[in-house]
Enzyme design. Structure first.
Site, PDB file in Angstrom:
ATOM      1  CG  HIS A 233      -0.096   0.205   2.532  1.00 15.08           C
ATOM      2  ND1 HIS A 233       0.617  -0.818   3.118  1.00 15.08           N
ATOM      3  CD2 HIS A 233       0.113   1.305   3.303  1.00 15.08           C
ATOM      4  CE1 HIS A 233       1.219  -0.368   4.208  1.00 15.08           C
ATOM      5  NE2 HIS A 233       0.938   0.924   4.341  1.00 15.08           N
ATOM      6  CG  ASP A 235       1.875   5.023   4.773  1.00 17.38           C
ATOM      7  OD1 ASP A 235       1.286   3.923   4.744  1.00 17.38           O
ATOM      8  OD2 ASP A 235       3.008   5.182   5.284  1.00 17.38           O
ATOM      9  CG  HIS A 290       5.188   1.149   2.624  1.00 19.03           C
ATOM     10  ND1 HIS A 290       4.578   2.262   2.083  1.00 19.03           N
ATOM     11  CD2 HIS A 290       4.647   1.010   3.859  1.00 19.03           C
ATOM     12  CE1 HIS A 290       3.728   2.771   2.945  1.00 19.03           C
ATOM     13  NE2 HIS A 290       3.735   2.026   4.041  1.00 19.03           N
ATOM     14  NE  ARG A 300       9.852  -4.688  11.063  1.00 20.50           N
ATOM     15  CZ  ARG A 300       8.945  -3.905  10.523  1.00 20.50           C
ATOM     16  NH1 ARG A 300       7.704  -4.300  10.376  1.00 20.50           N
ATOM     17  NH2 ARG A 300       9.272  -2.690  10.111  1.00 20.50           N
TER      18      ARG A 300
HETATM   19  C1  LIG Z   1      -7.641  -0.911   4.024  1.00 20.84           C
HETATM   20  C2  LIG Z   1      -7.479   0.225   4.631  1.00 20.84           C
HETATM   21  C3  LIG Z   1      -6.761   0.359   5.946  1.00 20.84           C
HETATM   22  C4  LIG Z   1      -6.353   1.820   5.938  1.00 20.84           C
HETATM   23  C5  LIG Z   1      -7.609   2.423   5.355  1.00 20.84           C
HETATM   24  C6  LIG Z   1      -7.823   1.565   4.116  1.00 20.84           C
HETATM   25  O1  LIG Z   1      -9.135   1.606   3.604  1.00 20.84           O
HETATM   26  C7  LIG Z   1      -6.817   1.988   3.046  1.00 20.84           C
HETATM   27  C8  LIG Z   1      -5.556   2.665   3.675  1.00 20.84           C
HETATM   28  C9  LIG Z   1      -5.119   2.005   4.980  1.00 20.84           C
HETATM   29  C10 LIG Z   1      -4.144   2.851   5.758  1.00 20.84           C
HETATM   30  C11 LIG Z   1      -2.661   2.600   5.413  1.00 20.84           C
HETATM   31  C12 LIG Z   1      -1.785   3.529   6.239  1.00 20.84           C
HETATM   32  C13 LIG Z   1      -2.201   3.597   7.716  1.00 20.84           C
HETATM   33  O2  LIG Z   1      -1.778   2.400   8.364  1.00 20.84           O
HETATM   34  C14 LIG Z   1      -3.736   3.737   7.857  1.00 20.84           C
HETATM   35  C15 LIG Z   1      -4.123   4.004   9.316  1.00 20.84           C
HETATM   36  C16 LIG Z   1      -4.244   4.796   6.947  1.00 20.84           C
HETATM   37  O3  LIG Z   1      -4.460   5.969   7.203  1.00 20.84           O
HETATM   38  O4  LIG Z   1      -4.482   4.260   5.694  1.00 20.84           O
HETATM   39  C17 LIG Z   1      -4.388   2.534   7.209  1.00 20.84           C
HETATM   40  C18 LIG Z   1      -5.920   2.421   7.287  1.00 20.84           C
HETATM   41  C19 LIG Z   1      -6.355   1.604   8.504  1.00 20.84           C
HETATM   42  O5  LIG Z   1      -5.713   0.609   8.838  1.00 20.84           O
HETATM   43  O6  LIG Z   1      -7.366   1.964   9.115  1.00 20.84           O
HETATM   44  O1  LIG Z   2       5.153  -2.116  10.151  1.00 24.08           O
HETATM   45  C1  LIG Z   2       5.679  -1.695   9.137  1.00 24.08           C
HETATM   46  O2  LIG Z   2       6.882  -1.786   8.906  1.00 24.08           O
HETATM   47  C2  LIG Z   2       4.831  -1.044   8.065  1.00 24.08           C
HETATM   48  C3  LIG Z   2       3.493  -0.593   8.598  1.00 24.08           C
HETATM   49  C4  LIG Z   2       2.782   0.283   7.636  1.00 24.08           C
HETATM   50  O3  LIG Z   2       3.143   0.412   6.502  1.00 24.08           O
HETATM   51  C5  LIG Z   2       1.608   1.015   8.105  1.00 24.08           C
HETATM   52  O4  LIG Z   2       1.228   0.862   9.301  1.00 24.08           O
HETATM   53  O5  LIG Z   2       1.042   1.787   7.310  1.00 24.08           O
HETATM   54 FE   LIG Z   3       2.244   2.139   5.549  1.00 22.26          FE
END
Ligand SMILES: C=C1C[C@]23C[C@@]1(O)CC[C@H]2[C@@]12CC[C@H](O)[C@@](C)(C(=O)O1)[C@H]2[C@@H]3C(=O)O
Ligand SMILES: O=C(O)CCC(=O)C(=O)O
Ligand SMILES: [Fe+2]
Length: 380
Positions: A233, A235, A290, A300
């Site tokens: 994904h 961020d 990543h 981890r």
């Molecule tokens: C599948 C999902 C989890 C996420 C929200 C989403 O719909 C798509 C982006 C995901 C992500 C990735 C980065 C961060 O860990 C996170 C908190 C964010 O802002 O976008 C997560 C979301 C989540 O886990 O709630």
């Molecule tokens: O734990 C990691 O190294 C990556 C986690 C990550 O990409 C995320 O929380 O969005």
């Molecule tokens: Fe991430």
């Protein structure tokens, strides 16, 4: 009837490459240039000599390990994630899973105080530790974004940093725990005697299942198996600062199924450019894709700060990045609008595509076409 053979999945390949490590105590103009170059080329770099006090990191890590070491019923009191709170295996609301358990917190102090009550038996201690850590890491993110502003020669070089410094910023903080694949490991301690390490798989789940395994070919071309902890994904936010313990797991996508492992260094922070910064820089900076793999032998822990603007903030390419040769790639949107769209999509989806100005190609359906260079037509 002949059973259909499964679609062959191209194995991912691991390509160890030297990733940028930037010493923040170097001459400022050099640091600015290095940050801009790494953000343009990879959307990823590490920072060392960053000024975040060691004890602040150590205290946060101790609280996180203590939380995840509890039995499942205790941890479940802090869930289910809405998306904030304790989550286990499920990521987001659209069916994504991974071999990870996590705590997702908003960085707003009232929210931390409230959540801490279900997380810790000493909520005051927990919330103070989180506050101290988040403040220190936010200051680092502000410093980096100020240098980005200088490097991009913005008329207001602090404009980007203000977005995450704002008291109403929607920044979040995540603790990810990837239990090792074996519940009990033996390690040799300093005295040469053998210790049993039971802190490893405290999630209470059956880690023997093969779900989530993928084929990986390492640098030597040998196929090995890897378990995905947190799938591919980008961020969504502006800037991500990630610190992990000394266990390998994070990988950066180089495209085309190639993955660069990030060597773990507990004294550094990994910095990811997020989607919002890619839009703000009109595509000049890359929002890095990543993922995190599970380490078979050691648990981890990653502690991740996601610097985001306030919900009402307007995200649009900065005027300094828009020229006749580089017209605006993204239409303006608010962070609230972007977040809503992000939560309607799967983890691996390209979330910025629907915000592009030009009729473009995206592939946000559920097949694997994007890995093969196929793209479907977007909103024409
Ligand atoms: C599948 C999902 C989890 C996420 C929200 C989403 O719909 C798509 C982006 C995901 C992500 C990735 C980065 C961060 O860990 C996170 C908190 C964010 O802002 O976008 C997560 C979301 C989540 O886990 O709630
Ligand atoms: O734990 C990691 O190294 C990556 C986690 C990550 O990409 C995320 O929380 O969005
Ligand atoms: Fe991430």
């Amino acid at each position: 009837m002949v059973a259909a053979s499964p679609t062959p999945v191209r194995p991912d390949r691991i390509r160890p490459i030297g990733l940028p490590v930037i010493d923040l105590t170097r001459k400022r103009s050099d640091v600015v240039d290095l940050i801009v170059r790494a953000s343009e080329e990879l959307g990823f770099f590490k920072v060392v000599n960053h000024g975040v006090p060691r004890h602040v990191v150590a205290n946060m890590e101790a609280e996180a390990f203590a939380f995840f070491a509890q039995p499942p019923p205790e941890k479940l009191k802090a869930g289910p994630p809405n998306p904030l709170g304790y989550g286990y295996k499920n990521i987001g609301f659209n069916g994504d899973t991974g071999e990870v358990e996590y705590l997702l917190l908003h960085t707003n102090q009232a929210s931390i105080n409230h959540r801490s009550k279900t997380i810790s038996e000493d909520p005051n201690k927990f919330s103070c530790t989180v506050r101290e850590y988040v403040e220190a890491v936010k200051d680092l993110a502000v410093e980096i974004l100020e240098m980005v502003g200088e490097g991009l020669r913005l008329t207001d070089p602090k404009k980007l940093a203000r977005l995450i410094r704002d008291g109403e910023s929607d920044s979040v903080f995540r603790l990810n725990h990837y239990p090792s694949l074996i519940s009990t490991t033996t390690t040799t301690n300093n005295n040469g005697t053998v210790d049993k390490d039971n802190n490893n798989n405290s999630s209470g789940r059956d880690m023997s299942s093969q779900q989530g395994w993928c084929n990986v070919v390492n640098g030597g071309g040998v196929s090995v198996k890897g378990v995905v902890g947190f799938g591919e994904h980008s961020d969504p936010q502006i800037l991500t600062l990630l610190r992990s313990n000394d266990v390998v797991g994070l990988q950066i996508s180089l495209g085309d199924g190639l993955w660069a492992p990030v060597s773990p260094d507990p004294d550094s922070f990994c910095v990811n450019v997020g989607d919002a910064l890619q839009a703000l820089t009109n595509g000049r900076f890359i929002s890095v894709r990543h993922r995190a793999m599970v380490n078979p032998y050691r648990s981890r822990l990653s502690m991740v700060y996601f610097g985001a603007p306030p919900l009402h903030a307007r995200i649009a390419p900065l005027p300094e990045t828009v020229t006749a040769q580089t017209p605006s790639l993204y239409r303006p949107f608010t962070w609230a609008e972007y977040k809503k769209a992000a939560y309607s999509l799967r983890l691996s989806h390209s979330r910025l595509d629907p915000f592009r100005t030009v009729a473009d190609f995206v592939d946000n359906d559920d097949d694997d076409d994007h890995r093969n260079g196929f793209h479907g037509l977007n909103h024409l």
